[in-house]
Design a protein around this motif. Sequence first.
Motif, short mmCIF file in Angstrom:
data_model
loop_
_atom_site.label_atom_id
_atom_site.label_comp_id
_atom_site.label_asym_id
_atom_site.label_seq_id
_atom_site.Cartn_x
_atom_site.Cartn_y
_atom_site.Cartn_z
N GLN A 28 -18.24 6.83 -0.93
CA GLN A 28 -18.19 5.57 -0.18
C GLN A 28 -17.66 5.77 1.24
O GLN A 28 -16.78 6.59 1.47
CB GLN A 28 -17.29 4.56 -0.90
CG GLN A 28 -17.82 4.10 -2.22
CD GLN A 28 -16.89 3.09 -2.88
OE1 GLN A 28 -15.67 3.19 -2.78
NE2 GLN A 28 -17.46 2.13 -3.58
N THR A 29 -18.19 4.94 2.13
CA THR A 29 -17.59 4.83 3.45
C THR A 29 -16.35 3.94 3.33
O THR A 29 -16.21 3.21 2.33
CB THR A 29 -18.56 4.18 4.45
OG1 THR A 29 -18.78 2.81 4.05
CG2 THR A 29 -19.89 4.93 4.53
N PRO A 30 -15.47 3.94 4.32
CA PRO A 30 -14.34 3.00 4.26
C PRO A 30 -14.79 1.55 4.10
O PRO A 30 -14.20 0.79 3.32
CB PRO A 30 -13.61 3.24 5.58
CG PRO A 30 -13.89 4.68 5.88
CD PRO A 30 -15.33 4.88 5.43
N ASP A 31 -15.84 1.15 4.79
CA ASP A 31 -16.33 -0.23 4.66
C ASP A 31 -16.83 -0.53 3.26
O ASP A 31 -16.60 -1.62 2.73
CB ASP A 31 -17.45 -0.51 5.68
CG ASP A 31 -16.93 -0.66 7.10
OD1 ASP A 31 -15.71 -0.89 7.29
OD2 ASP A 31 -17.75 -0.54 8.03
N ARG A 74 -8.92 15.69 9.11
CA ARG A 74 -7.91 14.82 9.73
C ARG A 74 -7.08 15.61 10.74
O ARG A 74 -6.74 16.77 10.49
CB ARG A 74 -6.96 14.26 8.68
CG ARG A 74 -7.59 13.26 7.76
CD ARG A 74 -6.52 12.66 6.83
NE ARG A 74 -7.15 11.71 5.95
CZ ARG A 74 -7.14 11.78 4.63
NH1 ARG A 74 -6.51 12.76 4.02
NH2 ARG A 74 -7.75 10.88 3.89
N THR A 134 -13.98 6.76 -4.88
CA THR A 134 -14.50 6.45 -3.55
C THR A 134 -15.14 7.67 -2.90
O THR A 134 -15.38 7.65 -1.68
CB THR A 134 -13.37 5.91 -2.66
OG1 THR A 134 -12.34 6.90 -2.56
CG2 THR A 134 -12.79 4.61 -3.23
N THR A 174 -15.75 0.89 0.53
CA THR A 174 -14.56 0.80 -0.31
C THR A 174 -13.92 -0.57 -0.19
O THR A 174 -13.57 -1.20 -1.19
CB THR A 174 -13.57 1.92 0.05
OG1 THR A 174 -14.19 3.19 -0.18
CG2 THR A 174 -12.29 1.82 -0.79
N VAL A 175 -13.78 -1.05 1.03
CA VAL A 175 -13.20 -2.38 1.25
C VAL A 175 -14.04 -3.44 0.56
O VAL A 175 -13.50 -4.32 -0.13
CB VAL A 175 -13.07 -2.68 2.76
CG1 VAL A 175 -12.73 -4.15 3.00
CG2 VAL A 175 -12.01 -1.79 3.39
N LEU A 202 -7.28 4.17 -5.63
CA LEU A 202 -8.38 4.91 -5.01
C LEU A 202 -8.32 6.34 -5.53
O LEU A 202 -7.31 7.02 -5.36
CB LEU A 202 -8.26 4.88 -3.49
CG LEU A 202 -8.21 3.48 -2.86
CD1 LEU A 202 -8.15 3.59 -1.35
CD2 LEU A 202 -9.38 2.63 -3.32
N GLN A 253 0.86 -1.17 0.00
CA GLN A 253 0.00 0.00 0.00
C GLN A 253 0.89 1.21 0.00
O GLN A 253 1.77 1.34 0.85
CB GLN A 253 -0.91 -0.02 1.22
CG GLN A 253 -1.84 1.17 1.34
CD GLN A 253 -1.23 2.30 2.15
OE1 GLN A 253 -0.55 2.08 3.14
NE2 GLN A 253 -1.48 3.51 1.73
N ARG A 303 -11.72 15.73 3.31
CA ARG A 303 -11.19 14.69 4.21
C ARG A 303 -9.90 15.18 4.88
O ARG A 303 -9.68 14.93 6.07
CB ARG A 303 -10.93 13.40 3.45
CG ARG A 303 -12.21 12.70 3.01
CD ARG A 303 -11.90 11.48 2.15
NE ARG A 303 -13.12 10.85 1.68
CZ ARG A 303 -13.15 9.87 0.78
NH1 ARG A 303 -12.02 9.41 0.25
NH2 ARG A 303 -14.30 9.35 0.40
#
Length: 95
Positions: free
Chosen positions: A75-78, A42, A72, A80-81, A28, A3, A38
Amino acid sequence: MLQDVVLGPDLPAMVDRIRHRPLAVVVLAPGAEVVAARERDRPKQGYGDWPVADLDAEFRADTPRIGLWLDTSAQTPDETVDEILTRAWTDGRIG
Protein backbone atom coordinates in the motif's frame (compact mmCIF):
# COMPACT_ATOMS: atom_id res chain seq x y z
CA MET A 1 -5.51 9.72 18.95
CA LEU A 2 -2.40 7.95 20.17
CA GLN A 3 0.29 6.81 17.77
CA ASP A 4 3.19 4.77 19.05
CA VAL A 5 5.14 1.56 18.61
CA VAL A 6 3.73 -0.87 21.15
CA LEU A 7 4.82 -4.49 20.97
CA GLY A 8 4.13 -7.76 22.74
CA PRO A 9 2.17 -7.77 26.00
CA ASP A 10 2.54 -3.98 26.16
CA LEU A 11 -0.24 -3.65 23.55
CA PRO A 12 -3.10 -5.05 25.68
CA ALA A 13 -1.63 -3.23 28.69
CA MET A 14 -1.79 0.04 26.74
CA VAL A 15 -5.36 -0.69 25.65
CA ASP A 16 -6.30 -1.31 29.29
CA ARG A 17 -4.82 2.04 30.33
CA ILE A 18 -6.91 3.96 27.80
CA ARG A 19 -10.29 4.40 29.45
CA HIS A 20 -12.11 6.21 26.63
CA ARG A 21 -14.50 3.99 24.71
CA PRO A 22 -15.17 3.27 21.98
CA LEU A 23 -11.54 2.65 21.13
CA ALA A 24 -10.09 1.43 17.86
CA VAL A 25 -6.73 -0.32 17.67
CA VAL A 26 -4.94 -0.41 14.32
CA VAL A 27 -1.67 -2.32 13.95
CA LEU A 28 0.37 -1.64 10.83
CA ALA A 29 2.20 -4.86 10.00
CA PRO A 30 4.04 -4.78 6.69
CA GLY A 31 6.41 -7.66 5.96
CA ALA A 32 9.94 -7.54 7.33
CA GLU A 33 11.49 -7.26 3.87
CA VAL A 34 9.31 -4.24 3.10
CA VAL A 35 10.19 -2.58 6.42
CA ALA A 36 13.89 -3.18 5.74
CA ALA A 37 13.60 -1.62 2.28
CA ARG A 38 11.68 1.38 3.64
CA GLU A 39 14.28 1.80 6.37
CA ARG A 40 17.10 1.80 3.80
CA ASP A 41 15.31 4.55 1.84
CA ARG A 42 14.79 6.86 4.85
CA PRO A 43 17.25 9.61 5.71
CA LYS A 44 16.79 8.81 9.42
CA GLN A 45 17.46 5.30 10.68
CA GLY A 46 14.97 4.13 13.31
CA TYR A 47 16.17 0.60 13.98
CA GLY A 48 19.82 1.23 14.76
CA ASP A 49 21.68 -2.06 15.16
CA TRP A 50 18.50 -4.08 15.70
CA PRO A 51 17.89 -6.35 12.67
CA VAL A 52 14.45 -5.69 11.20
CA ALA A 53 13.80 -9.41 10.65
CA ASP A 54 14.46 -10.15 14.34
CA LEU A 55 12.15 -7.38 15.52
CA ASP A 56 9.45 -8.48 13.08
CA ALA A 57 9.63 -12.12 14.23
CA GLU A 58 9.40 -11.10 17.88
CA PHE A 59 6.58 -8.65 17.12
CA ARG A 60 4.49 -11.29 15.32
CA ALA A 61 5.15 -14.01 17.90
CA ASP A 62 4.57 -11.95 21.04
CA THR A 63 1.95 -9.33 20.18
CA PRO A 64 -1.67 -10.40 20.80
CA ARG A 65 -3.89 -10.14 17.73
CA ILE A 66 -6.24 -7.46 18.96
CA GLY A 67 -7.80 -4.76 16.83
CA LEU A 68 -7.29 -4.35 13.10
CA TRP A 69 -4.00 -5.69 11.75
CA LEU A 70 -3.09 -4.35 8.34
CA ASP A 71 -0.40 -5.73 6.07
CA THR A 72 0.55 -2.46 4.41
CA SER A 73 3.37 -3.99 2.36
CA ALA A 74 1.79 -3.20 -1.01
CA GLN A 75 0.00 0.00 0.00
CA THR A 76 0.88 3.62 -0.51
CA PRO A 77 0.48 5.87 2.54
CA ASP A 78 -2.78 7.20 1.07
CA GLU A 79 -4.12 3.67 0.58
CA THR A 80 -3.24 2.83 4.18
CA VAL A 81 -5.07 5.91 5.45
CA ASP A 82 -8.12 5.05 3.32
CA GLU A 83 -8.20 1.50 4.70
CA ILE A 84 -7.86 2.72 8.28
CA LEU A 85 -10.69 5.21 7.80
CA THR A 86 -12.87 2.53 6.20
CA ARG A 87 -12.21 -0.32 8.64
CA ALA A 88 -10.95 0.99 11.99
CA TRP A 89 -14.33 1.40 13.67
CA THR A 90 -15.70 -1.92 12.45
CA ASP A 91 -12.73 -4.29 12.47
CA GLY A 92 -10.50 -2.49 14.98
CA ARG A 93 -13.03 -1.52 17.61
CA ILE A 94 -12.26 -2.47 21.20
CA GLY A 95 -15.19 -2.22 23.58
